[in-house]
Write a protein that holds these residues in place. Structure first.
Motif, PDB file in Angstrom:
ATOM      1  N   LEU A  61       0.854  -1.185   0.000  1.00 27.12           N
ATOM      2  CA  LEU A  61       0.000   0.000   0.000  1.00 27.12           C
ATOM      3  C   LEU A  61       0.890   1.236   0.000  1.00 27.12           C
ATOM      4  O   LEU A  61       1.932   1.249   0.655  1.00 27.12           O
ATOM      5  CB  LEU A  61      -0.878   0.061   1.260  1.00 27.12           C
ATOM      6  N   ILE A  62       0.460   2.273  -0.709  1.00 24.86           N
ATOM      7  CA  ILE A  62       1.182   3.543  -0.713  1.00 24.86           C
ATOM      8  C   ILE A  62       0.196   4.645  -0.349  1.00 24.86           C
ATOM      9  O   ILE A  62      -0.922   4.687  -0.866  1.00 24.86           O
ATOM     10  CB  ILE A  62       1.809   3.833  -2.091  1.00 24.86           C
ATOM     11  N   PHE A  63       0.627   5.516   0.561  1.00 30.51           N
ATOM     12  CA  PHE A  63      -0.153   6.698   0.939  1.00 30.51           C
ATOM     13  C   PHE A  63       0.684   7.923   0.591  1.00 30.51           C
ATOM     14  O   PHE A  63       1.876   7.959   0.888  1.00 30.51           O
ATOM     15  CB  PHE A  63      -0.457   6.703   2.448  1.00 30.51           C
ATOM     16  N   ILE A  64       0.041   8.911  -0.038  1.00 31.51           N
ATOM     17  CA  ILE A  64       0.769  10.099  -0.477  1.00 31.51           C
ATOM     18  C   ILE A  64       0.060  11.367  -0.010  1.00 31.51           C
ATOM     19  O   ILE A  64      -1.132  11.553  -0.283  1.00 31.51           O
ATOM     20  CB  ILE A  64       0.864  10.151  -2.020  1.00 31.51           C
ATOM     21  N   ASP A  65       0.805  12.230   0.662  1.00 31.53           N
ATOM     22  CA  ASP A  65       0.320  13.568   0.991  1.00 31.53           C
ATOM     23  C   ASP A  65       0.314  14.384  -0.301  1.00 31.53           C
ATOM     24  O   ASP A  65       1.114  14.139  -1.199  1.00 31.53           O
ATOM     25  CB  ASP A  65       1.248  14.206   2.041  1.00 31.53           C
ATOM     26  N   ILE A  66      -0.576  15.340  -0.396  1.00 32.73           N
ATOM     27  CA  ILE A  66      -0.659  16.151  -1.615  1.00 32.73           C
ATOM     28  C   ILE A  66       0.327  17.304  -1.598  1.00 32.73           C
ATOM     29  O   ILE A  66       1.044  17.534  -2.565  1.00 32.73           O
ATOM     30  CB  ILE A  66      -2.096  16.658  -1.841  1.00 32.73           C
ATOM     31  N   ASN A  67       0.377  18.040  -0.493  1.00 32.42           N
ATOM     32  CA  ASN A  67       1.193  19.249  -0.427  1.00 32.42           C
ATOM     33  C   ASN A  67       2.576  18.939   0.127  1.00 32.42           C
ATOM     34  O   ASN A  67       2.755  18.788   1.325  1.00 32.42           O
ATOM     35  CB  ASN A  67       0.506  20.304   0.452  1.00 32.42           C
ATOM     36  N   MET A  68       3.550  18.830  -0.805  1.00 33.23           N
ATOM     37  CA  MET A  68       4.937  18.545  -0.426  1.00 33.23           C
ATOM     38  C   MET A  68       5.864  19.363  -1.311  1.00 33.23           C
ATOM     39  O   MET A  68       5.506  19.706  -2.434  1.00 33.23           O
ATOM     40  CB  MET A  68       5.265  17.060  -0.618  1.00 33.23           C
ATOM     41  N   LEU A  97       4.014   7.421 -10.459  1.00 38.50           N
ATOM     42  CA  LEU A  97       3.924   6.032 -10.001  1.00 38.50           C
ATOM     43  C   LEU A  97       2.990   5.206 -10.873  1.00 38.50           C
ATOM     44  O   LEU A  97       3.214   4.013 -11.082  1.00 38.50           O
ATOM     45  CB  LEU A  97       3.466   5.978  -8.539  1.00 38.50           C
ATOM     46  N   LYS A  98       1.951   5.837 -11.384  1.00 37.73           N
ATOM     47  CA  LYS A  98       0.993   5.123 -12.225  1.00 37.73           C
ATOM     48  C   LYS A  98       1.607   4.729 -13.568  1.00 37.73           C
ATOM     49  O   LYS A  98       1.055   3.897 -14.273  1.00 37.73           O
ATOM     50  CB  LYS A  98      -0.275   5.950 -12.424  1.00 37.73           C
ATOM     51  N   GLN A  99       2.753   5.302 -13.911  1.00 32.44           N
ATOM     52  CA  GLN A  99       3.464   4.947 -15.139  1.00 32.44           C
ATOM     53  C   GLN A  99       4.417   3.768 -14.928  1.00 32.44           C
ATOM     54  O   GLN A  99       4.971   3.254 -15.895  1.00 32.44           O
ATOM     55  CB  GLN A  99       4.257   6.164 -15.661  1.00 32.44           C
ATOM     56  N   ASN A 100       4.604   3.370 -13.664  1.00 30.30           N
ATOM     57  CA  ASN A 100       5.539   2.294 -13.348  1.00 30.30           C
ATOM     58  C   ASN A 100       4.809   0.945 -13.417  1.00 30.30           C
ATOM     59  O   ASN A 100       3.948   0.660 -12.589  1.00 30.30           O
ATOM     60  CB  ASN A 100       6.117   2.519 -11.937  1.00 30.30           C
ATOM     61  N   PRO A 101       5.146   0.094 -14.402  1.00 28.28           N
ATOM     62  CA  PRO A 101       4.448  -1.182 -14.556  1.00 28.28           C
ATOM     63  C   PRO A 101       4.527  -2.067 -13.311  1.00 28.28           C
ATOM     64  O   PRO A 101       3.615  -2.848 -13.040  1.00 28.28           O
ATOM     65  CB  PRO A 101       5.160  -1.857 -15.737  1.00 28.28           C
ATOM     66  N   ARG A 102       5.597  -1.938 -12.555  1.00 28.75           N
ATOM     67  CA  ARG A 102       5.773  -2.748 -11.338  1.00 28.75           C
ATOM     68  C   ARG A 102       4.768  -2.385 -10.248  1.00 28.75           C
ATOM     69  O   ARG A 102       4.467  -3.184  -9.366  1.00 28.75           O
ATOM     70  CB  ARG A 102       7.212  -2.539 -10.831  1.00 28.75           C
ATOM     71  N   LEU A 103       4.247  -1.157 -10.311  1.00 31.66           N
ATOM     72  CA  LEU A 103       3.336  -0.681  -9.260  1.00 31.66           C
ATOM     73  C   LEU A 103       1.881  -0.621  -9.710  1.00 31.66           C
ATOM     74  O   LEU A 103       1.028  -0.135  -8.976  1.00 31.66           O
ATOM     75  CB  LEU A 103       3.774   0.711  -8.790  1.00 31.66           C
ATOM     76  N   VAL A 104       1.604  -1.139 -10.896  1.00 31.23           N
ATOM     77  CA  VAL A 104       0.261  -1.001 -11.465  1.00 31.23           C
ATOM     78  C   VAL A 104      -0.821  -1.645 -10.577  1.00 31.23           C
ATOM     79  O   VAL A 104      -1.948  -1.157 -10.518  1.00 31.23           O
ATOM     80  CB  VAL A 104       0.230  -1.518 -12.926  1.00 31.23           C
ATOM     81  N   GLN A 105      -0.489  -2.684  -9.857  1.00 34.44           N
ATOM     82  CA  GLN A 105      -1.457  -3.360  -8.985  1.00 34.44           C
ATOM     83  C   GLN A 105      -1.416  -2.855  -7.537  1.00 34.44           C
ATOM     84  O   GLN A 105      -2.206  -3.277  -6.713  1.00 34.44           O
ATOM     85  CB  GLN A 105      -1.205  -4.874  -8.991  1.00 34.44           C
ATOM     86  N   THR A 106      -0.492  -1.954  -7.236  1.00 29.78           N
ATOM     87  CA  THR A 106      -0.343  -1.442  -5.870  1.00 29.78           C
ATOM     88  C   THR A 106      -1.364  -0.340  -5.607  1.00 29.78           C
ATOM     89  O   THR A 106      -1.366   0.676  -6.305  1.00 29.78           O
ATOM     90  CB  THR A 106       1.079  -0.886  -5.645  1.00 29.78           C
ATOM     91  N   PRO A 107      -2.227  -0.515  -4.608  1.00 31.90           N
ATOM     92  CA  PRO A 107      -3.179   0.554  -4.278  1.00 31.90           C
ATOM     93  C   PRO A 107      -2.443   1.787  -3.750  1.00 31.90           C
ATOM     94  O   PRO A 107      -1.556   1.678  -2.901  1.00 31.90           O
ATOM     95  CB  PRO A 107      -4.050  -0.056  -3.175  1.00 31.90           C
ATOM     96  N   ILE A 108      -2.805   2.945  -4.300  1.00 31.26           N
ATOM     97  CA  ILE A 108      -2.200   4.207  -3.890  1.00 31.26           C
ATOM     98  C   ILE A 108      -3.309   5.119  -3.397  1.00 31.26           C
ATOM     99  O   ILE A 108      -4.240   5.440  -4.138  1.00 31.26           O
ATOM    100  CB  ILE A 108      -1.442   4.874  -5.060  1.00 31.26           C
ATOM    101  N   TYR A 109      -3.202   5.511  -2.129  1.00 30.91           N
ATOM    102  CA  TYR A 109      -4.204   6.371  -1.501  1.00 30.91           C
ATOM    103  C   TYR A 109      -3.615   7.746  -1.234  1.00 30.91           C
ATOM    104  O   TYR A 109      -2.485   7.857  -0.773  1.00 30.91           O
ATOM    105  CB  TYR A 109      -4.670   5.765  -0.169  1.00 30.91           C
ATOM    106  N   MET A 110      -4.385   8.752  -1.533  1.00 29.60           N
ATOM    107  CA  MET A 110      -3.977  10.107  -1.197  1.00 29.60           C
ATOM    108  C   MET A 110      -4.359  10.313   0.272  1.00 29.60           C
ATOM    109  O   MET A 110      -5.437   9.898   0.709  1.00 29.60           O
ATOM    110  CB  MET A 110      -4.667  11.124  -2.100  1.00 29.60           C
ATOM    111  N   TYR A 111      -3.481  10.965   1.022  1.00 27.12           N
ATOM    112  CA  TYR A 111      -3.651  11.145   2.462  1.00 27.12           C
ATOM    113  C   TYR A 111      -3.305  12.590   2.768  1.00 27.12           C
ATOM    114  O   TYR A 111      -2.134  12.945   2.816  1.00 27.12           O
ATOM    115  CB  TYR A 111      -2.732  10.159   3.190  1.00 27.12           C
TER     116      TYR A 111
END
Length: 134
Positions: free
Chosen positions: A57-64, A76-90
Motif C-alpha cells: 500500500l502507498i499513501f501520499i500527501d498532496i502538499n509537499m 507512479l501510475k506509469q511504473n508497470p511494477r506498481l500497477v497493482q499497488t493501491p495508492i491512496y492520497m492522504y
C-alpha cells in the motif's frame, strides 16, 4: 525487515509529526504493519526505483516540496511494477476538485488527515480489512 504476514506500507509525507501519527495509528489497527517513509516525491521515487522495495500500500500527501503528491501519483501510475499497488492520497486538502483530480490520476482512494485518532484508526482499519479480503 518485514515480518511474514505484515502489510508493507509506504507513506510519502514531508511532515515528520504526521509520519509518527500515521505509524502509531496504523499500529493501533491491530494489523501487522511495516511502514517506510519518504519525505517527498523524489525520495519516494528513489526508494521505489531500484525494484527491491515493493510496498503493498502507498499513501501520499498532496502538499509537499520538490514534487507534490499529484505529480508523484502520476509518475507512479506509469511504473508497470506498481500497477497493482493501491495508492491512496492522504491529505488535509479534501476539496472536491482535488479529490476528483486524484481519482482521475489513478488514486485508489482518498483519506483525509484528521486530528481525531479514533476516526483515523477506523478509516485505516476499514481499508486494511478491505485489503485483507482481496
Amino acid at each position: 525487515m518485514m515480518i511474514p504476514g505484515n502489510i508493507s506500507i509506504l507513506l510519502v509525507d514531508d511532515d515528520v509529526d504526521d509520519q509518527e501519527i500515521f505509524l502509531l495509528t496504523m499500529q493501533d489497527t491491530g494489523a501487522g504493519v511495516d511502514c517506510e517513509f519518504a519525505c517527498d516525491g523524489i525520495q519516494a521515487l528513489e526508494k521505489l526505483g531500484g525494484g527491491a522495495y515493493q510496498p503493498q500500500l502507498i499513501f501520499i500527501d498532496i502538499n509537499m516540496p520538490k514534487m507534490n503528491g499529484m505529480e508523484l501519483l502520476a509518475e507512479l501510475k506509469q511504473n508497470p511494477r506498481l500497477v497493482q499497488t493501491p495508492i491512496y492520497m492522504y491529505s488535509t486538502s479534501d476539496q472536491k476538485e482535488i479529490v476528483t483530480k486524484c481519482m482521475e490520476l489513478g488514486a485508489s482512494g482518498f483519506m483525509k488527515k484528521s486530528p481525531d485518532i479514533d476516526e483515523l484508526r477506523r478509516g485505516f482499519t476499514q481499508l486494511i480489512d478491505n485489503r485483507a479480503a482481496l
